[in-house]
Design a protein around this motif. Structure first.
Motif, PDB file in Angstrom:
ATOM      1  N   GLY A  16       0.841  -1.197   0.000  1.00 41.48           N
ATOM      2  CA  GLY A  16       0.000   0.000   0.000  1.00 41.48           C
ATOM      3  C   GLY A  16       0.869   1.238   0.000  1.00 41.48           C
ATOM      4  O   GLY A  16       1.906   1.291  -0.649  1.00 41.48           O
ATOM      5  N   ARG A  17       0.459   2.269   0.744  1.00 47.12           N
ATOM      6  CA  ARG A  17       1.234   3.501   0.847  1.00 47.12           C
ATOM      7  C   ARG A  17       2.544   3.235   1.577  1.00 47.12           C
ATOM      8  O   ARG A  17       2.646   2.370   2.439  1.00 47.12           O
ATOM      9  CB  ARG A  17       0.452   4.561   1.621  1.00 47.12           C
ATOM     10  N   GLY A  18       3.533   4.089   1.274  1.00 53.38           N
ATOM     11  CA  GLY A  18       4.747   4.032   2.064  1.00 53.38           C
ATOM     12  C   GLY A  18       4.528   4.588   3.449  1.00 53.38           C
ATOM     13  O   GLY A  18       4.856   3.954   4.466  1.00 53.38           O
ATOM     14  N   LEU A  19       3.924   5.783   3.508  1.00 44.51           N
ATOM     15  CA  LEU A  19       3.658   6.437   4.794  1.00 44.51           C
ATOM     16  C   LEU A  19       2.430   7.315   4.645  1.00 44.51           C
ATOM     17  O   LEU A  19       2.287   8.035   3.647  1.00 44.51           O
ATOM     18  CB  LEU A  19       4.849   7.272   5.246  1.00 44.51           C
ATOM     19  N   ARG A  20       1.532   7.260   5.634  1.00 44.82           N
ATOM     20  CA  ARG A  20       0.340   8.101   5.640  1.00 44.82           C
ATOM     21  C   ARG A  20       0.298   8.923   6.907  1.00 44.82           C
ATOM     22  O   ARG A  20       0.538   8.399   8.005  1.00 44.82           O
ATOM     23  CB  ARG A  20      -0.931   7.262   5.539  1.00 44.82           C
ATOM     24  N   CYS A  21      -0.030  10.208   6.752  1.00 38.61           N
ATOM     25  CA  CYS A  21      -0.062  11.140   7.882  1.00 38.61           C
ATOM     26  C   CYS A  21      -1.395  11.892   7.849  1.00 38.61           C
ATOM     27  O   CYS A  21      -1.772  12.444   6.807  1.00 38.61           O
ATOM     28  CB  CYS A  21       1.110  12.106   7.759  1.00 38.61           C
ATOM     29  N   THR A  22      -2.112  11.919   8.979  1.00 36.86           N
ATOM     30  CA  THR A  22      -3.372  12.656   9.083  1.00 36.86           C
ATOM     31  C   THR A  22      -3.343  13.529  10.332  1.00 36.86           C
ATOM     32  O   THR A  22      -3.227  13.011  11.450  1.00 36.86           O
ATOM     33  CB  THR A  22      -4.567  11.693   9.147  1.00 36.86           C
ATOM     34  N   ASP A  23      -3.406  14.845  10.123  1.00 30.82           N
ATOM     35  CA  ASP A  23      -3.500  15.805  11.233  1.00 30.82           C
ATOM     36  C   ASP A  23      -2.430  15.577  12.297  1.00 30.82           C
ATOM     37  O   ASP A  23      -2.708  15.566  13.498  1.00 30.82           O
ATOM     38  CB  ASP A  23      -4.892  15.735  11.881  1.00 30.82           C
ATOM     39  N   ALA A  24      -1.216  15.392  11.859  1.00 31.25           N
ATOM     40  CA  ALA A  24      -0.105  15.169  12.782  1.00 31.25           C
ATOM     41  C   ALA A  24       1.110  15.958  12.297  1.00 31.25           C
ATOM     42  O   ALA A  24       1.111  16.542  11.218  1.00 31.25           O
ATOM     43  CB  ALA A  24       0.222  13.686  12.882  1.00 31.25           C
ATOM     44  N   THR A  25       2.147  15.959  13.114  1.00 31.14           N
ATOM     45  CA  THR A  25       3.415  16.596  12.759  1.00 31.14           C
ATOM     46  C   THR A  25       4.435  15.492  12.499  1.00 31.14           C
ATOM     47  O   THR A  25       4.713  14.681  13.380  1.00 31.14           O
ATOM     48  CB  THR A  25       3.907  17.510  13.892  1.00 31.14           C
ATOM     49  N   VAL A  26       4.967  15.474  11.283  1.00 33.79           N
ATOM     50  CA  VAL A  26       5.886  14.402  10.880  1.00 33.79           C
ATOM     51  C   VAL A  26       7.114  15.032  10.239  1.00 33.79           C
ATOM     52  O   VAL A  26       7.001  15.861   9.330  1.00 33.79           O
ATOM     53  CB  VAL A  26       5.219  13.432   9.885  1.00 33.79           C
ATOM     54  N   ALA A  27       8.294  14.636  10.715  1.00 34.10           N
ATOM     55  CA  ALA A  27       9.560  15.076  10.138  1.00 34.10           C
ATOM     56  C   ALA A  27      10.310  13.856   9.634  1.00 34.10           C
ATOM     57  O   ALA A  27      10.590  12.927  10.401  1.00 34.10           O
ATOM     58  CB  ALA A  27      10.395  15.830  11.175  1.00 34.10           C
ATOM     59  N   LEU A  28      10.609  13.845   8.333  1.00 42.00           N
ATOM     60  CA  LEU A  28      11.323  12.741   7.697  1.00 42.00           C
ATOM     61  C   LEU A  28      12.624  13.281   7.140  1.00 42.00           C
ATOM     62  O   LEU A  28      12.617  14.122   6.240  1.00 42.00           O
ATOM     63  CB  LEU A  28      10.489  12.142   6.572  1.00 42.00           C
ATOM     64  N   SER A  44      -2.709  14.429   4.962  1.00 44.55           N
ATOM     65  CA  SER A  44      -3.942  15.205   5.006  1.00 44.55           C
ATOM     66  C   SER A  44      -3.932  16.054   6.273  1.00 44.55           C
ATOM     67  O   SER A  44      -3.966  15.521   7.378  1.00 44.55           O
ATOM     68  CB  SER A  44      -5.159  14.276   5.002  1.00 44.55           C
ATOM     69  N   GLY A  45      -3.816  17.358   6.089  1.00 42.09           N
ATOM     70  CA  GLY A  45      -3.813  18.265   7.233  1.00 42.09           C
ATOM     71  C   GLY A  45      -2.578  18.166   8.093  1.00 42.09           C
ATOM     72  O   GLY A  45      -2.597  18.571   9.260  1.00 42.09           O
ATOM     73  N   CYS A  46      -1.492  17.646   7.548  1.00 45.21           N
ATOM     74  CA  CYS A  46      -0.282  17.423   8.335  1.00 45.21           C
ATOM     75  C   CYS A  46       0.677  18.606   8.283  1.00 45.21           C
ATOM     76  O   CYS A  46       0.668  19.398   7.340  1.00 45.21           O
ATOM     77  CB  CYS A  46       0.452  16.188   7.826  1.00 45.21           C
ATOM     78  N   THR A  47       1.523  18.674   9.280  1.00 43.92           N
ATOM     79  CA  THR A  47       2.711  19.506   9.232  1.00 43.92           C
ATOM     80  C   THR A  47       3.867  18.574   8.899  1.00 43.92           C
ATOM     81  O   THR A  47       4.298  17.772   9.732  1.00 43.92           O
ATOM     82  CB  THR A  47       2.953  20.219  10.572  1.00 43.92           C
TER      83      THR A  47
END
Length: 218
Positions: A16-28, A44-47
């Motif tokens: 599926g997706r590599g990484l999914r982010c919803t309404d969170a703060t993610v630093a890669l 979706s709605g992420c920082t």
């Protein structure tokens, strides 16, 4: 999780997706997101912070970001999508804030008549600059109000600082998008740019001005 910071991880070969982010703060940072069946990074709605990363060969597309705040720098986004994919390299829809700079978006593919490299729509604070967006398709950039500056593409992009041309890469066949000497885009970045390293952590600029895209030629 409301906040996640990841460095040096490889996310590869998922169904599926590599990484999914919803309404969170993610630093890669310094991550590789490769060969997944879905989109590489969906937000979706992420920082989201994506720096010195490689987003390569994801069948569902490279990036799909809706809303939120995104800062993408010094990243290779290459060989994503395919003849059945609605997302090629990066699809960025109505972000609250967006910085997309010193990124190489190359050899992506999309179905239909959409932009293979970068689709970007926003009415908010946005900086799209010092990038390379190239590939086999004539339609690489659909930027609407994102207004790329100091960007090299095989497609003519409105704006006096943008360049038309084909960069010379070390080995595009294996998604090695480091620049070769004499490549268009060398020493062509915005003189006022403040990013001081490239995808490999090497210093910018190495010449009179920084180079376009994720790699600084040394």
């Amino acid at each position: 999780l409301a906040s996640l910071s990841v460095r040096g991880l490889r996310i590869r070969g998922g169904m599926g997706r590599g990484l999914r982010c919803t309404d969170a703060t993610v630093a890669l940072r310094a991550v590789a997101i490769e060969d997944n069946i879905g989109v590489g990074v969906e937000g979706s709605g992420c920082t989201l912070t994506l720096e010195r990363a490689r987003v390569l060969r994801n069948v569902g597309g490279g990036l799909y970001l809706s809303g939120g705040r995104s800062a993408i720098r010094n990243t290779f986004i290459g060989k994503n999508g395919g003849p059945a994919s609605v997302i090629g390299g990066a699809f960025i829809l109505s972000p609250t804030e967006l910085v997309l700079e010193f990124t190489t978006i190359a050899d992506n593919q999309v179905s239909g008549g959409g932009a293979a490299g970068l689709s970007c729509t926003t009415a908010s604070a946005v900086t799209v600059a010092n990038d390379i967006v190239v590939g086999a398709a004539a339609n690489q950039v659909q930027a609407d109000s994102c207004a790329p500056r100091f960007t090299l593409s095989n497609q003519a992009i409105a704006g006096a600082t943008n360049l038309v041309g084909a960069p010379s890469f070390r080995n595009a066949a294996v998604a090695d998008y480091h620049l070769l000497a004499g490549s268009p885009g060398v020493d062509q970045a915005d003189p006022a740019a403040t990013v001081s390293v490239d995808i490999d952590g090497e210093a910018r600029p190495a010449g009179a001005r920084a180079d376009l895209g994720a790699d600084e030629l040394h």
